[in-house]
Design an enzyme around this catalytic site. Structure first.
Site, PDB file in Angstrom:
ATOM      1  N   SER A  26       0.872  -1.599   0.072  1.00 28.62           N
ATOM      2  CA  SER A  26      -0.207  -0.201  -0.500  1.00 28.62           C
ATOM      3  C   SER A  26       1.127   1.436  -0.240  1.00 28.62           C
ATOM      4  CB  SER A  26      -0.911  -0.059   1.046  1.00 28.62           C
ATOM      5  OG  SER A  26      -2.100   0.432   0.779  1.00 28.62           O
TER       6      SER A  26
ATOM      7  N   ASP B 289      -8.939  -4.311  -6.326  1.00 27.55           N
ATOM      8  CA  ASP B 289      -8.692  -4.060  -5.018  1.00 27.55           C
ATOM      9  C   ASP B 289      -9.581  -2.859  -5.083  1.00 27.55           C
ATOM     10  OD1 ASP B 289      -7.249  -2.548  -3.257  1.00 27.55           O
ATOM     11  OD2 ASP B 289      -5.440  -3.100  -3.541  1.00 27.55           O
TER      12      ASP B 289
ATOM     13  N   HIS C 165      -7.890  -5.857  -0.977  1.00 30.75           N
ATOM     14  CA  HIS C 165      -6.222  -4.745  -1.298  1.00 30.75           C
ATOM     15  C   HIS C 165      -5.144  -5.552  -0.346  1.00 30.75           C
ATOM     16  CE1 HIS C 165      -3.621  -1.294  -0.764  1.00 30.75           C
ATOM     17  NE2 HIS C 165      -3.681  -1.321   0.193  1.00 30.75           N
TER      18      HIS C 165
END
Length: 533
Positions: A250, A475, A503
């Protein structure tokens, strides 16, 4: 504190750091906050929040002497046993990398030595954020940070970036004031988006920023991502690695991409999973994440409707309308929870978004929607508290404060009311269920006491070794198109496509795991565009 009784995702199914200061002002989703618990699962969150779990942030460690002549990479960490085979150490970094002879700050590392006893080198990992603790990630969720083959082959190291956790932290409010900031209800009657409403929201953000400056001091102006990238290169040198091996999730992909741009010749094997596009403006991020979470919510609704215990009914569109009606009802008639806090649409949206990070957590939404419809806010607050790292009225980390401090340096802090109103209308158009609660996020940094220092620029990393860029098609937080964009920007980017929900992909797919682990251990680079499902 035990986990709430939440309904798990049914086995008979046929289908598959947003911040919110006050009622009627939900700050945009913004750059996604991925804390350790969200990487693992919500059950993992509750396990990690137990007071009995060892937390590296609670260990007092000795710092090496201040380096002479600014040679920070020559420090020798004083590694200390911190239980169950883990080692902890603190090192120094300059407060301001442009003034290496000046004041220093503390950085916390946690290491899990290679189980083979013969490491290929160090593998640095970062769980995202901004504001998440890499030290806690490795110490409490090692198997999620790096699989067994990587644990055998590398010393796995997580660190708390500057401003975060057990490193020199951003500090803003005590627990009571943080509750008021996140969950307090304003008595303002100003219409959302009006000049008065924007003025009041900006004033709330300014007060928060002033508290951060008062309690953090000069560090508040030096927690930007570029400074963290320079810290990471220092840590690589301290560990004795000629090149950096790195696995970033991320927001951690942004650290990795910026590292590759600044130090392309020092790039070893980098995997960036759940990618941020370095060129995306804050408005771009909000738009894409709002769209992504709306689509993820639709996917949940479709899967839910195929089960016998779904709290929704009718078509997917009708189910989404029911969720929207529930949000509107909470917005108009907030619910008081057992602990006295008031559930507003802001916190309700946090509770909705939290399980959407992983398909395995979608079942928590069943309990959320059932209980809120009955006028009970306790499950909603349990989910929101897991997101904010809150347990029994206390905050176990400073991720909320660090999140805003880092973002406000990494993005320009300007405000244009007309532009915000246009963007708010666009969000409602592309995400009819949640979009109307997502606008006007620019206000969050407009009154910040430290000006933004970064520009949103493409990365090329000319001359770097191959870099794996992993994107997941479903995602909600970092859309697949961002992985495509970054892989195209990077001169040596290698795109890996994971066809799935949730995610990040590593740890969710045996195919992805195999590609990542062979790349790190054997140096085998997959063909660009390789697809896993």
């Amino acid at each position: 504190m035990s986990a709430p009784e939440l309904t798990p995702w049914p086995d008979d199914q046929d289908g598959p750091r947003r911040r919110s200061p006050w009622k009627r002002w939900v700050l945009v989703i913004g750059v996604v906050l991925v804390i350790v618990g969200l990487v693992v699962s919500l059950t993992g969150v509750w396990q990690l929040l137990q007071p009995t779990v060892q937390r590296p942030t609670e260990v007092e460690l000795e710092l090496p002497a201040k380096p002479v002549g600014g040679a920070y990479g020559e420090q020798t960490p004083k590694w200390t046993d911190c239980g169950e085979g883990f080692e902890c150490a603190d090192v120094r970094a300059p407060l301001d990398w442009d003034d290496p002879e000046g004041e220093t700050i503390r950085l916390r590392m946690v290491k899990h030595p290679a189980t083979s006893g013969e490491p290929l080198g160090t593998l640095f990992v970062n769980p995202g954020g901004p504001g998440a603790s890499g030290a806690d990630f490795v110490r409490n969720a090692l198997d999620s940070a790096a699989g067994a083959p990587l644990q055998r082959s590398f010393d796995v190291v997580g660190w708390d970036p500057r401003g975060v956790g057990a490193s020199s932290p951003v500090t803003c409010l005590d627990a009571q004031d943080m509750d008021e900031y996140l969950f307090g209800v304003s008595d303002s009657t100003a219409e959302r988006g009006s000049a008065k409403w924007i003025e009041e929201a900006e004033a709330s953000s300014r007060r928060f920023g002033e508290a951060c400056l008062e309690n953090t001091g000069e560090l508040l102006g030096h927690v930007d991502t570029v400074s963290t990238v320079r810290d990471l290169d220092m840590l690589r040198e301290i560990q004795g690695d000629e090149q950096l091996n790195y696995l970033g999730y991320s927001y951690g992909t942004h650290i990795g991409a910026r590292y590759a741009e600044m130090f392309p010749e020092k790039v070893g094997r980098l995997v960036l999973d759940g990618v941020l596009d370095p060129t995306a403006s804050e408005a771009d991020v909000v738009k894409e994440q709002t769209r992504g979470f709306e689509l993820a919510l639709r996917s949940y609704a479709e899967a839910c409707l195929a089960t016998k215990d779904c709290p929704l009914s009718g078509t997917v569109d009708e189910a989404m309308a029911q969720i929207g009606d529930l949000l509107d009802d909470v917005d108009e008639h907030p619910i008081v929870a057992a602990d006295g806090r008031t559930l507003t649409a802001s916190t309700m949206l946090t509770a909705i978004i939290t399980p959407l990070y992983s398909e395995s957590n979608w079942g928590y939404l069943n309990s959320l929607f059932e209980t809120v419809a009955e006028g009970n806010a306790d499950v909603a607050f349990s989910l929101a508290d897991s997101y904010y790292g809150r347990l029994d009225g206390e905050y176990l980390d400073n991720s909320t404060e660090a999140f805003q401090a880092i973002n406000c340096l990494d993005y320009p802090n300007s405000i244009d009311p007309e532009r915000m109103r246009e963007q708010a209308a666009e969000l409602e158009r592309i995400a009819p269920t949640i979009g109307r609660f997502q606008g006007f996020g620019d206000v969050s940094c407009a009154g910040w006491p430290v000006k933004g220092v970064q520009e949103r620029m493409a990365v090329q990393a000319a001359g770097a070794d191959p870099i794996l860029v992993i994107g997941t098609t479903g995602d909600p937080a970092t859309p697949y198109r961002w992985a495509e964009a970054l892989s195209e920007q990077l001169e040596s980017g290698v795109l890996v496509r994971f066809e799935g929900e949730g995610h990040t992909a590593y740890g969710q797919s045996g195919c992805v795991n195999d590609l990542v682990e062979r790349y790190f251990i054997e140096g085998e680079v997959p063909a660009s565009g390789a697809t896993c499902s």
